[in-house]
Design an enzyme around this catalytic site. Structure first.
Site, mmCIF file in Angstrom:
data_model
loop_
_atom_site.group_PDB
_atom_site.id
_atom_site.type_symbol
_atom_site.label_atom_id
_atom_site.label_comp_id
_atom_site.label_asym_id
_atom_site.label_seq_id
_atom_site.Cartn_x
_atom_site.Cartn_y
_atom_site.Cartn_z
ATOM 1 C CG ASP A 196 -26.277 58.227 41.171
ATOM 2 O OD1 ASP A 196 -25.955 58.093 40.004
ATOM 3 O OD2 ASP A 196 -26.036 57.388 41.993
ATOM 4 C CG ASP A 197 -26.567 58.240 36.416
ATOM 5 O OD1 ASP A 197 -25.614 59.370 36.525
ATOM 6 O OD2 ASP A 197 -26.380 57.175 36.116
ATOM 7 N N GLY A 218 -26.819 66.804 39.998
ATOM 8 C CA GLY A 218 -26.798 65.403 39.479
ATOM 9 C C GLY A 218 -25.622 64.950 38.750
ATOM 10 C CG HIS A 219 -23.885 61.986 39.441
ATOM 11 N ND1 HIS A 219 -23.268 60.665 40.110
ATOM 12 C CD2 HIS A 219 -23.443 62.880 40.381
ATOM 13 C CE1 HIS A 219 -22.701 61.011 41.170
ATOM 14 N NE2 HIS A 219 -23.213 62.189 41.393
ATOM 15 N N GLY A 220 -25.909 63.578 35.477
ATOM 16 C CA GLY A 220 -26.107 63.607 33.980
ATOM 17 C C GLY A 220 -26.871 62.864 33.439
#
Length: 357
Positions: A196-197, A218-220
């Protein structure tokens, strides 16, 4: 205060949670820069969830590896616990070194995001600080967390330095570092791979810096999501600088729920390199995770966001996606020296902009 002197076995089988808590309590009673020592063992320490209470002027130095109990044991004895290692009301506290293995694989397999037949229930966070101040987290490694790896909640004056987070891209909801309701937080030179993030910053947070380090997969680096269920949310004074983002789903993102209220203000994303990032730059004021019915506008405003010296490659045709609400338009959005190409083609990536000033 050596945990072995308080009964810790360190054989990877015996639950050493009580020994850790006893050593912690003794050190906290002594105060005055006491040190809790967790020496290395070949098998590491097996721990059920621990709630570490109020404490001042203490360091926990971990030289070994800590292993969370498996999901089956957790649910049979500790189902009400939402954190593995919880630190509450600690002041002038340092957590340094060691590896924290959250043993999350079975939790991921039972996530509703992986298996639609499962109930959507929250898995525990690996390490959580809440209602704390003057905290240093240095040189720790957290791997395979059941859900979020480390959370700073309702806390202030936090320094997280040289933190390594390592979970697979397929692990659901495994944010690396999550900042909630906290102020004056510095994350420096973190190396984060997650599902995730890499870093998520949510409501009530201000004066947050993410400096250097790496993210991906990941989601940054995300601000939000904010304003779920029409709630009021604020985030202000955020600087993300010098981060390398590679092979990630997103780069730098601001996301607010439909119908949300509040504001995001004074955000700087600068000196960032992107390598094969699917969505390098995103503002999404129409965020909706699941069925939201009719699309609703957002009155949660986004104002004063600067993107400066961001270069690299986008894995999708549009490197910039700014989707702002007509009822809560994004204002004072500035770009300077943003150069994103489509893969290795050398061709400039595109941009989509809605309701942006």
């Amino acid at each position: 205060f050596n945990v072995k002197n308080y009964g810790a076995v360190g054989d990877g089988k015996h639950d050493d949670a009580q020994a850790f808590l006893d050593a912690y309590n003794a050190a906290c009673q002594a105060g005055d820069n006491a040190v809790i020592l967790v020496p290395s063992t070949s098998a590491g320490y097996y721990l059920s969830p621990i709630s570490f209470g109020e404490c001042t002027s203490v360091t926990m130095k971990v030289d070994g590896t800590l292993h969370a109990i498996p999901r089956s044991a957790w649910l049979s004895k500790f189902s009400s616990e939402k954190s593995w290692l919880l630190f509450t009301k600690v002041t002038d506290f340092t957590l340094t070194g060691g590896t924290f293995n959250g043993n999350g694989q079975d939790w991921w397999a039972h996530s509703c995001k992986k298996d639609k037949s499962q109930h959507c229930t929250d898995a525990p966070t690996a390490v959580r600080f809440e209602d704390s101040k003057n905290i240093k987290v240095e040189g720790i490694t957290i791997t395979n967390s059941p859900q979020i790896h480390i959370t700073f909640s309702d806390s202030q004056a936090i320094q997280a330095t040289d933190v390594v987070i390592n979970s697979p891209e397929s692990s659901p909801n495994t944010d690396g570092i999550h900042v909630s309701g906290s102020t004056n937080v510095v994350v420096r030179d973190a190396d984060i791979s997650a599902g995730d993030d890499c870093v998520s910053i949510v409501s009530g947070s201000s004066n947050i810096q993410v400096l250097g380090g790496r993210c991906g997969p990941g989601h940054g680096i995300s601000i939000g999501s904010l304003g779920k269920g029409g709630s009021y949310a604020t985030v202000s004074n955020v600087q993300v600088s010098g981060v390398k983002i590679d092979a990630a789903t997103n780069g730098v993102r601001i996301k607010t729920w439909q119908g949300g209220k509040g504001y995001v203000s004074n955000v700087i994303f600068e000196n960032i390199s992107m390598d094969n990032v699917k969505n390098p730059i995103i503002i999404d004021q129409n965020y909706c995770d699941g069925g939201c019915g009719k699309k609703r506008g957002s009155s949660l405003t986004i104002q004063g966001v600067t993107y400066s010296n961001i270069v690299g490659t986008s894995a999708s045709p549009d490197g910039i996606n700014l989707h702002c609400s007509s009822s809560g338009a994004c204002t004072n959005i500035h770009f300077s020296n943003v150069k994103l190409t489509l893969g290795s083609s050398g061709k400039a990536a595109g941009a989509v902009c809605e309701n942006v000033q």
